[in-house]
Design a protein around this motif. Sequence first.
Motif, PDB file in Angstrom:
ATOM      1  N   SER A  85       0.856  -1.185   0.000  1.00  0.00           N
ATOM      2  CA  SER A  85       0.000   0.000   0.000  1.00  0.00           C
ATOM      3  C   SER A  85       0.892   1.234   0.000  1.00  0.00           C
ATOM      4  N   HIS A  86       0.983   1.911  -1.132  1.00  0.00           N
ATOM      5  CA  HIS A  86       1.889   3.056  -1.257  1.00  0.00           C
ATOM      6  C   HIS A  86       1.260   4.377  -0.843  1.00  0.00           C
ATOM      7  N   GLY A  87      -0.053   4.396  -0.610  1.00  0.00           N
ATOM      8  CA  GLY A  87      -0.749   5.637  -0.280  1.00  0.00           C
ATOM      9  C   GLY A  87      -0.333   6.263   1.033  1.00  0.00           C
ATOM     10  N   ASP A  88       0.143   5.462   2.000  1.00  0.00           N
ATOM     11  CA  ASP A  88       0.539   6.017   3.292  1.00  0.00           C
ATOM     12  C   ASP A  88       2.059   6.107   3.444  1.00  0.00           C
ATOM     13  N   ASN A  89       2.778   5.884   2.370  1.00  0.00           N
ATOM     14  CA  ASN A  89       4.245   5.958   2.412  1.00  0.00           C
ATOM     15  C   ASN A  89       4.714   7.401   2.366  1.00  0.00           C
ATOM     16  N   SER A  90       5.967   7.605   2.750  1.00  0.00           N
ATOM     17  CA  SER A  90       6.542   8.946   2.716  1.00  0.00           C
ATOM     18  C   SER A  90       8.035   8.867   2.423  1.00  0.00           C
ATOM     19  N   GLY A  91       8.537   9.954   1.869  1.00  0.00           N
ATOM     20  CA  GLY A  91       9.966  10.056   1.632  1.00  0.00           C
ATOM     21  C   GLY A  91      10.417   9.402   0.343  1.00  0.00           C
ATOM     22  N   GLY A  92      11.701   9.183   0.270  1.00  0.00           N
ATOM     23  CA  GLY A  92      12.310   8.596  -0.912  1.00  0.00           C
ATOM     24  C   GLY A  92      13.793   8.455  -0.700  1.00  0.00           C
ATOM     25  N   LEU A  93      14.447   7.904  -1.690  1.00  0.00           N
ATOM     26  CA  LEU A  93      15.898   7.791  -1.656  1.00  0.00           C
ATOM     27  C   LEU A  93      16.416   7.921  -3.062  1.00  0.00           C
ATOM     28  N   GLN A  94      17.715   7.898  -3.212  1.00  0.00           N
ATOM     29  CA  GLN A  94      18.328   7.959  -4.533  1.00  0.00           C
ATOM     30  C   GLN A  94      19.074   6.670  -4.798  1.00  0.00           C
ATOM     31  N   ALA A  95      19.129   6.307  -6.072  1.00  0.00           N
ATOM     32  CA  ALA A  95      19.864   5.120  -6.487  1.00  0.00           C
ATOM     33  C   ALA A  95      20.854   5.515  -7.571  1.00  0.00           C
ATOM     34  N   VAL A  96      22.052   4.978  -7.477  1.00  0.00           N
ATOM     35  CA  VAL A  96      23.092   5.204  -8.480  1.00  0.00           C
ATOM     36  C   VAL A  96      23.132   3.980  -9.384  1.00  0.00           C
ATOM     37  N   LEU A  97      23.010   4.194 -10.689  1.00  0.00           N
ATOM     38  CA  LEU A  97      22.916   3.115 -11.653  1.00  0.00           C
ATOM     39  C   LEU A  97      24.199   2.988 -12.463  1.00  0.00           C
ATOM     40  N   THR A  98      24.620   1.747 -12.721  1.00  0.00           N
ATOM     41  CA  THR A  98      25.778   1.472 -13.558  1.00  0.00           C
ATOM     42  C   THR A  98      25.385   0.409 -14.570  1.00  0.00           C
ATOM     43  N   GLY A  99      25.735   0.620 -15.842  1.00  0.00           N
ATOM     44  CA  GLY A  99      25.455  -0.357 -16.886  1.00  0.00           C
ATOM     45  C   GLY A  99      24.199  -0.076 -17.681  1.00  0.00           C
ATOM     46  N   PHE A 100      23.459   0.966 -17.324  1.00  0.00           N
ATOM     47  CA  PHE A 100      22.229   1.320 -18.030  1.00  0.00           C
ATOM     48  C   PHE A 100      22.497   2.456 -19.001  1.00  0.00           C
ATOM     49  N   GLU A 101      21.644   2.581 -20.004  1.00  0.00           N
ATOM     50  CA  GLU A 101      21.697   3.707 -20.924  1.00  0.00           C
ATOM     51  C   GLU A 101      20.420   4.508 -20.764  1.00  0.00           C
ATOM     52  N   GLU A 102      20.540   5.822 -20.971  1.00  0.00           N
ATOM     53  CA  GLU A 102      19.354   6.664 -20.888  1.00  0.00           C
ATOM     54  C   GLU A 102      18.443   6.327 -22.058  1.00  0.00           C
ATOM     55  N   ALA A 103      17.167   6.157 -21.790  1.00  0.00           N
ATOM     56  CA  ALA A 103      16.205   5.808 -22.831  1.00  0.00           C
ATOM     57  C   ALA A 103      16.111   6.937 -23.849  1.00  0.00           C
ATOM     58  N   PRO A 104      16.097   6.610 -25.143  1.00  0.00           N
ATOM     59  CA  PRO A 104      16.012   7.668 -26.158  1.00  0.00           C
ATOM     60  C   PRO A 104      14.672   8.388 -26.076  1.00  0.00           C
TER      61      PRO A 104
END
Length: 180
Positions: free
Chosen positions: A130-149
């Motif tokens: 249930s995501h409706g009562d969630n709060s906040g966030g975080l950041q993720a660092v990605l390696t090996g992916f390409e930005e979608a065109p």
Amino acid sequence: MLKTIYGLAVTLAFFAVGTASAAIDPDRVNVLATVEENATGFIIGVGDSFSIDATNETWGYCGLSKCVTDAKAVNVVDDTVENLTIGINTFGRGGLAGRIGTGDVFFVGESFSGVAQVAGELFLFMWDDSHGDNSGGLQAVLTGFEEAPGDAIPLPAAAWLMAAGLGTLTFRKKRVGRED
């Protein structure tokens, strides 16, 4: 006085342009706890190696102060992990999970490395039912992916500085034109 205003406007405009180019970090994405699946805008091909590393931040999953976890799903209040089964997967509630394209969900936690079994865009999300009562966030660092065109580049937060600098230059030009 006008020279001071003009100098300030030019400084603001150059600062904003420099900040704007530095503010775009293509390997770091925000993951909001309130969103069921955060589309990252990054893609990967079958057989490509990749890694995801979460920042050391916390987010909440039940609207109460006792329900705060990190990406590993460890509750920061009492140092416990509460498992949650959704479909065929059981992971720690409040942990960072991911999915590539239409592939299977996998637990990311604090750090994950692997080889893509399917091609597609990476989705990251908090493992919760249930995501409706969630709060906040975080950041993720990605390696090996390409930005979608075709993905839009986000407008940097410093864009208002550039607008202020250009607005001041316009005001200065009009004012100098009236004095002639």
